[in-house]
Design an enzyme around this catalytic site. Structure first.
Site, PDB file in Angstrom:
ATOM      1  CB  CYS A 161       4.003  -0.199  17.113  1.00  0.00           C
ATOM      2  SG  CYS A 161       5.587   0.968  17.279  1.00  0.00           S
ATOM      3  CB  CYS A 209       5.470  -3.522  11.072  1.00  0.00           C
ATOM      4  SG  CYS A 209       6.918  -2.606  11.873  1.00  0.00           S
ATOM      5  CB  CYS A 247       2.633   7.634   2.729  1.00  0.00           C
ATOM      6  SG  CYS A 247       3.455   6.211   4.155  1.00  0.00           S
ATOM      7  CB  CYS A 288      -0.270   8.148  10.589  1.00  0.00           C
ATOM      8  SG  CYS A 288       0.762   7.749  11.736  1.00  0.00           S
ATOM      9  CD  GLU A 290      -2.911  -1.008   2.095  1.00  0.00           C
ATOM     10  OE1 GLU A 290      -3.966  -0.743   2.141  1.00  0.00           O
ATOM     11  OE2 GLU A 290      -2.697  -0.771   3.076  1.00  0.00           O
ATOM     12  CB  CYS A 326       0.351   0.651  14.098  1.00  0.00           C
ATOM     13  SG  CYS A 326       0.725   0.434  12.861  1.00  0.00           S
TER      14      CYS A 326
END
Ligand code: SF4
Length: 341
Positions: free
Chosen positions: A114, A110, A103, A333, A90, A117
């Site tokens: 976090c 990942c 971005c 974000c 993405e 996220c």
């Protein structure tokens, strides 16, 4: 056949040299493909026909296929590209008054975990290859060219993944993105965002890219509770790196701080942050959290965001509240990957 977008210029020279052909052909290919946007070897008039046929067999210039492109009410456009193995990559382009920021992602999922996220919740699938990182820029550039005619002015490595956890591929991709014969972006227009994997950050030259550290709390206890990586890369280690990093003239490190309601958005949190960053050449980006059905945190009250910013501004920190773009298409974000969970 290998993707052309995976080759740095020296790598391409080597690959062409290995076939016994002149190395300067690599520069010609770079100019045609990156500068001129000519992807068909037959259109490369200064390359002899026989050689074009050889290059056609050696390199693929296929763009990353767009599986889905969604445009937000605020003009942001999110792209979901299909990788060869079926994963989704993405990217999101965010138009602003004087810039168009793209971005891009560096991994599928990942492993940093976090807590605020959505990508972190997906877990880690794999690293993106060099051509998949560069390919996002090329594909979006072409899409904009055909559509609005706009240009990408800035690139941020803040999509899915931790760039410093895919160091070799990210470094090679940055090389291609910065190369004047390649995508030709000044390092000032490229931002690499990291949770603070300092060994990786230390390998960045001062003129590789602008560094942004995703901080999100000014004390270790709080930071560890939302960013488990803080156990390995504590705030102290990050500050040691920041203070020792040789910045180019007038450059500053950016600190990102996602504001989570009732967790890290109080005046005391702002005070701790100001104490931590006193004397550091920096800029602070405050990012009011985007709520997600998968995550328990809440968007902060506008009054807390304002109070937090004012406290820092009064202490002469350059502090910007970053607009959350593309919320309605899950491109804000920490929201990338949400549609594919
Ligand atoms: Fe990974 Fe960044 Fe999400 Fe943390 S915020 S889990 S580093 S993608």
């Amino acid at each position: 056949m290998e993707s052309f977008f995976g080759f740095t210029l020296p790598g391409l020279e080597k690959a062409i040299g290995a076939t016994g052909k002149e190395k300067y052909r690599a520069r010609q290919l770079y100019r045609w493909i990156y500068n001129q946007g000519v992807f068909d070897f037959d259109g490369m008039s200064n390359i002899p026909k026989g050689l074009r046929a050889i290059f056609k067999d050696m390199f693929s210039t296929d763009l990353l296929p767009i599986k889905e492109a969604l445009t937000s009410k605020d003009g942001s456009k999110k792209f979901a590209f299909s990788a060869e193995d079926g994963h989704i990559i993405e990217s999101i382009v965010m138009p602003e008054k004087d810039r168009n920021t793209l971005c891009i992602s560096t991994q599928i999922g990942c492993r940093m975990g976090c807590r605020f996220c959505v990508t972190g919740r997906m877990g880690f699938k794999r690293n993106l290859t060099v051509h998949e990182i560069v390919g996002q820029v090329v594909a979006v550039k072409e899409d904009l060219k055909k559509g609005s005619g706009e240009r990408i002015t800035n690139i941020v490595l803040m999509g899915m993944g931790e760039p410093m956890d895919n160091l070799d591929n990210v470094m090679a991709a940055l090389d291609i993105i910065r190369n004047p014969l390649g995508l030709d972006f000044s390092y000032r227009r490229i931002t690499v965002s990291s949770v603070g994997l300092v060994e990786g950050l230390k390998t960045l030259e001062p003129k590789s890219a602008v560094i942004a550290i995703s901080l999100n709390a000014a004390d270790d206890g709080k930071r560890t509770s939302i960013m488990p990586i803080n156990r390995l890369y504590s705030i102290g280690k990050i500050m040691q790196f920041v203070k020792g990093f040789k910045l180019p003239n007038r450059a500053r490190i950016t600190f990102e701080y996602v504001l989570l309601r009732g967790f890290n958005d109080s005046l005391d949190d702002a005070k701790r942050l100001a104490e931590l960053l006193t004397g550091v050449k920096c800029k602070i980006n405050l990012i009011p959290y985007n709520e997600s059905p998968y995550i328990e945190f809440k968007t902060p009250e506008p009054a807390s965001v304002e109070r937090f910013q004012s406290y820092l501004l009064d202490r002469h920190f350059t502090t910007i509240i970053r607009d959350s773009r593309g919320r309605d298409i899950c491109g804000g974000c920490g929201q990338l990957g949400m549609r594919y969970l």
